[in-house]
Design a protein around this motif. Structure first.
Motif, PDB file in Angstrom:
ATOM      1  N   PHE A  42      20.584 -15.769 -29.076  1.00 24.28           N
ATOM      2  CA  PHE A  42      21.879 -15.092 -29.107  1.00 24.28           C
ATOM      3  C   PHE A  42      22.907 -15.932 -29.866  1.00 24.28           C
ATOM      4  CE2 PHE A  42      25.999 -13.735 -27.535  1.00 24.28           C
ATOM      5  CZ  PHE A  42      25.879 -12.352 -27.519  1.00 24.28           C
ATOM      6  N   ALA A  43      22.970 -17.220 -29.553  1.00 22.90           N
ATOM      7  CA  ALA A  43      23.934 -18.096 -30.215  1.00 22.90           C
ATOM      8  C   ALA A  43      23.648 -18.210 -31.712  1.00 22.90           C
ATOM      9  CB  ALA A  43      23.927 -19.477 -29.558  1.00 22.90           C
ATOM     10  N   LEU A  44      22.373 -18.340 -32.064  1.00 22.52           N
ATOM     11  CA  LEU A  44      22.012 -18.456 -33.480  1.00 22.52           C
ATOM     12  C   LEU A  44      22.356 -17.179 -34.248  1.00 22.52           C
ATOM     13  CD1 LEU A  44      18.571 -20.281 -33.198  1.00 22.52           C
ATOM     14  CD2 LEU A  44      20.586 -21.158 -34.364  1.00 22.52           C
ATOM     15  N   LEU A  45      22.105 -16.025 -33.626  1.00 22.98           N
ATOM     16  CA  LEU A  45      22.399 -14.764 -34.309  1.00 22.98           C
ATOM     17  C   LEU A  45      23.901 -14.540 -34.466  1.00 22.98           C
ATOM     18  CD1 LEU A  45      19.723 -12.349 -32.822  1.00 22.98           C
ATOM     19  CD2 LEU A  45      19.931 -13.075 -35.190  1.00 22.98           C
ATOM     20  N   VAL A  46      24.674 -14.877 -33.454  1.00 25.01           N
ATOM     21  CA  VAL A  46      26.130 -14.706 -33.541  1.00 25.01           C
ATOM     22  C   VAL A  46      26.698 -15.569 -34.661  1.00 25.01           C
ATOM     23  CG1 VAL A  46      28.319 -15.147 -32.360  1.00 25.01           C
ATOM     24  CG2 VAL A  46      26.472 -13.978 -31.152  1.00 25.01           C
ATOM     25  N   THR A  47      26.337 -16.852 -34.676  1.00 23.79           N
ATOM     26  CA  THR A  47      26.874 -17.740 -35.711  1.00 23.79           C
ATOM     27  C   THR A  47      26.339 -17.375 -37.087  1.00 23.79           C
ATOM     28  OG1 THR A  47      25.101 -19.340 -35.235  1.00 23.79           O
ATOM     29  CG2 THR A  47      27.202 -19.665 -34.121  1.00 23.79           C
ATOM     30  N   GLY A  48      25.046 -17.029 -37.160  1.00 23.86           N
ATOM     31  CA  GLY A  48      24.471 -16.655 -38.453  1.00 23.86           C
ATOM     32  C   GLY A  48      25.081 -15.382 -39.000  1.00 23.86           C
ATOM     33  N   MET A  49      25.284 -14.380 -38.134  1.00 22.70           N
ATOM     34  CA  MET A  49      25.859 -13.118 -38.581  1.00 22.70           C
ATOM     35  C   MET A  49      27.298 -13.291 -39.007  1.00 22.70           C
ATOM     36  SD  MET A  49      25.170 -10.038 -39.209  1.00 22.70           S
ATOM     37  CE  MET A  49      26.022  -8.528 -39.601  1.00 22.70           C
ATOM     38  N   ALA A  50      28.058 -14.076 -38.270  1.00 20.88           N
ATOM     39  CA  ALA A  50      29.468 -14.299 -38.621  1.00 20.88           C
ATOM     40  C   ALA A  50      29.589 -14.930 -40.002  1.00 20.88           C
ATOM     41  CB  ALA A  50      30.130 -15.187 -37.569  1.00 20.88           C
ATOM     42  N   ALA A 110      31.760  -8.671 -35.518  1.00 21.72           N
ATOM     43  CA  ALA A 110      33.145  -8.571 -35.047  1.00 21.72           C
ATOM     44  C   ALA A 110      33.852  -9.919 -35.161  1.00 21.72           C
ATOM     45  CB  ALA A 110      33.177  -8.076 -33.601  1.00 21.72           C
ATOM     46  N   ALA A 111      33.134 -10.999 -34.848  1.00 23.73           N
ATOM     47  CA  ALA A 111      33.739 -12.329 -34.951  1.00 23.73           C
ATOM     48  C   ALA A 111      34.154 -12.644 -36.382  1.00 23.73           C
ATOM     49  CB  ALA A 111      32.761 -13.385 -34.430  1.00 23.73           C
ATOM     50  N   SER A 112      33.372 -12.145 -37.357  1.00 28.88           N
ATOM     51  CA  SER A 112      33.700 -12.413 -38.766  1.00 28.88           C
ATOM     52  C   SER A 112      34.986 -11.723 -39.201  1.00 28.88           C
ATOM     53  CB  SER A 112      32.549 -11.972 -39.669  1.00 28.88           C
ATOM     54  OG  SER A 112      32.461 -10.553 -39.721  1.00 28.88           O
ATOM     55  N   ARG A 113      35.458 -10.738 -38.412  1.00 30.65           N
ATOM     56  CA  ARG A 113      36.674 -10.010 -38.764  1.00 30.65           C
ATOM     57  C   ARG A 113      37.926 -10.614 -38.123  1.00 30.65           C
ATOM     58  NH1 ARG A 113      33.349  -8.642 -41.768  1.00 30.65           N
ATOM     59  NH2 ARG A 113      32.810  -6.534 -42.477  1.00 30.65           N
ATOM     60  N   LEU A 114      37.760 -11.641 -37.303  1.00 33.69           N
ATOM     61  CA  LEU A 114      38.911 -12.296 -36.691  1.00 33.69           C
ATOM     62  C   LEU A 114      39.626 -13.173 -37.708  1.00 33.69           C
ATOM     63  CD1 LEU A 114      37.274 -13.391 -33.305  1.00 33.69           C
ATOM     64  CD2 LEU A 114      38.674 -11.360 -33.725  1.00 33.69           C
ATOM     65  N   ASP A 115      40.833 -13.577 -37.356  1.00 34.07           N
ATOM     66  CA  ASP A 115      41.534 -14.518 -38.239  1.00 34.07           C
ATOM     67  C   ASP A 115      40.814 -15.858 -38.225  1.00 34.07           C
ATOM     68  OD1 ASP A 115      42.932 -16.430 -36.162  1.00 34.07           O
ATOM     69  OD2 ASP A 115      43.339 -14.405 -35.438  1.00 34.07           O
ATOM     70  N   ASP A 116      41.104 -16.687 -39.213  1.00 35.91           N
ATOM     71  CA  ASP A 116      40.344 -17.926 -39.415  1.00 35.91           C
ATOM     72  C   ASP A 116      40.315 -18.801 -38.169  1.00 35.91           C
ATOM     73  OD1 ASP A 116      39.894 -17.074 -41.950  1.00 35.91           O
ATOM     74  OD2 ASP A 116      41.345 -18.407 -42.913  1.00 35.91           O
ATOM     75  N   ARG A 117      41.436 -18.967 -37.500  1.00 36.43           N
ATOM     76  CA  ARG A 117      41.501 -19.881 -36.361  1.00 36.43           C
ATOM     77  C   ARG A 117      40.612 -19.397 -35.219  1.00 36.43           C
ATOM     78  NH1 ARG A 117      44.425 -20.098 -31.730  1.00 36.43           N
ATOM     79  NH2 ARG A 117      45.595 -18.220 -32.298  1.00 36.43           N
ATOM     80  N   ARG A 118      40.707 -18.110 -34.884  1.00 35.97           N
ATOM     81  CA  ARG A 118      39.901 -17.577 -33.791  1.00 35.97           C
ATOM     82  C   ARG A 118      38.422 -17.518 -34.162  1.00 35.97           C
ATOM     83  NH1 ARG A 118      43.706 -12.525 -31.724  1.00 35.97           N
ATOM     84  NH2 ARG A 118      45.225 -13.803 -30.570  1.00 35.97           N
ATOM     85  N   ARG A 119      38.136 -17.134 -35.396  1.00 39.52           N
ATOM     86  CA  ARG A 119      36.735 -17.052 -35.807  1.00 39.52           C
ATOM     87  C   ARG A 119      36.062 -18.411 -35.718  1.00 39.52           C
ATOM     88  NH1 ARG A 119      37.444 -15.569 -40.586  1.00 39.52           N
ATOM     89  NH2 ARG A 119      37.110 -17.575 -41.614  1.00 39.52           N
TER      90      ARG A 119
END
Length: 415
Positions: free
Chosen positions: A59-67, A169-178
């Motif tokens: 899960f962690a790898l996919l979230v970071t990789g997708m972002a 969705a994380a990739s669409r956040l502003d730089d600081r939050r992402r």
């Protein structure tokens, strides 16, 4: 004197376990059932310790990789086009494996005695293959109404989809939050990797115990079974690599003789190092010989090495189909389709992960999504160093093939 590598120790554990189990099987030693039962129990504890890391790690790898991939694709141009082609070829190679492996195993099945012994031992285990759900229910299962429940139940296909959506969705956040969110999940995967390394220190002993169990139930026939397995997986990995060469021949319109000449040193390096990253300088030189512009080869090839392993989903799905064949499991089309999708998506989670860890990180989600038993995975890990040659050879063929194809792409600018 240099200490043996972990891979060597695991292989030694496999050989010793099979030999000890085969000896027990041959002499029908007193107390054999108790010894085998104890070995299976302790080996199962080791396997469970490894499996407990898979869901949070994947899960962690996919979230970071997708972002990060979504951020790259959002730039458009050559980078976005390359990511799209990577995804297309990953799905194509996996789908081809889904067709070829059953046909190959039908024409050349696994050794009957060993497969039958494994089926008998599986019949007495607690592992149960779930029934195939109706098509409508299967489609709805890809979107988890309760992601926490999906994780608890090991519903890997829906969990993978949720991880990809979350990362997007994380990739669409502003730089600081992402960056803050990605940093959290990067820390999660790093912590899981530490646990995996701790567990893998005990891999030689765990593999020995599980191999003893298999050897006691199948005798020496297990050796022929593992040899058969290595050949099947090798064929599928080379077939996946051939798709990459086809991309160069037909998409890039590279003459066969020129492609063969350029790939010779790349193939030699791949076989000697078993590392796509180590082959990068030689692949860059090969692409230059093939007339790929510097701006194209300087972007697409490093991206390919980092993100694109064309043999990973094809080879991993082949492992799952092989195990289903051994256990006599008749897979429904929806189960195979689920395996194809999860294999292609989870291959992205293998970026930068050591091969011994990648084996479990990419295979366990596929097995979970298809409802297959995982008890044989440690034994297959022990011989993974043999088909790993073909995995690396197929991967570098895919890297060079896509890069050669990219030289003919029109309407894209370097990102």
């Amino acid at each position: 004197m240099k200490a043996p590598s972990l891979t060597t120790l695991i292989l030694m554990g496999l050989v010793a376990g099979l030999a000890a189990g085969a000896a027990l099987h041959a002499v029908q030693a007193p107390g054999e059932a108790g010894i085998v039962s104890a070995a299976e129990a302790v080996g199962g504890v080791w396997l469970d310790a490894l499996r407990m890391t898979i869901i949070p790690l994947v899960f962690a790898l996919l979230v970071t990789g997708m972002a990060r991939a979504a951020e790259t694709a959002g730039r458009g141009g050559l980078a976005g086009r390359a990511l799209g082609v990577f995804a297309l070829l990953l799905l194509a190679s996996t789908s081809l494996a889904a067709l070829v492996v059953p046909a190959l195993l039908s024409a050349w099945p696994a050794p009957a005695d060993a497969a039958a012994a494994l089926r008998v031992s599986a019949a007495g285990s607690a592992v149960q293959i779930p029934e195939t759900p109706p098509l409508a229910e299967w489609l709805r299962a890809f979107i988890p109404a309760n992601p926490v429940k999906a994780a608890a139940e090991g519903a890997m296909a829906s969990l993978v989809v949720f991880a990809l959506i979350f990362g997007l969705a994380a990739s669409r956040l502003d730089d600081r939050r992402r960056e803050a969110l990605v940093l959290v999940f990067d820390g999660v995967q790093a912590a899981m990797m530490v646990i995996v390394r701790w567990v893998l220190v005990l891999a030689p002993a765990g593999v020995f115990l599980l191999a003893l169990t298999v050897g006691a139930r199948t005798g020496i026939a297990a050796v022929g079974l593992l040899g058969h397995y290595v050949i099947v997986i090798t064929v599928i990995c080379l077939m996946a690599g051939a798709l990459g060469l086809a991309a160069a021949l037909f998409g890039g319109r590279i003459p066969p003789r020129a492609l063969g000449s350029a790939m010779t040193p790349v193939g030699a390096m791949a076989l000697s190092t078993q590392s796509s990253l180590a082959c990068l300088p030689v692949m860059l030189a090969a692409c230059e010989r093939l007339g790929v512009p510097e701006r194209v080869r300087g972007l697409v090839l490093p991206m390919g090495v980092a993100l694109f392993r064309i043999t990973s989903p094809a080879g991993n799905l082949a492992v799952a189909l092989y195990v289903a064949h051994l256990y006599g499991v008749q897979l429904a089309p929806v189960q195979v389709l689920s395996g194809i999708l999860v294999a292609a998506l989870v291959s992205l989670a293998a970026v930068g992960v050591a091969s011994s860890v990648t084996f479990f990180t990419t295979l366990v989600p596929i097995f979970m999504s298809m409802g297959l038993p995982m008890e044989l995975l440690p034994l297959l890990l022990a011989v993974e160093t043999l088909p790993d040659f073909s995995r690396t050879l197929g991967n570098v063929a895919g890297h060079v093939g896509v890069t050669a194809w990219a030289r003919r792409w029109r309407g894209v600018d370097a990102a």
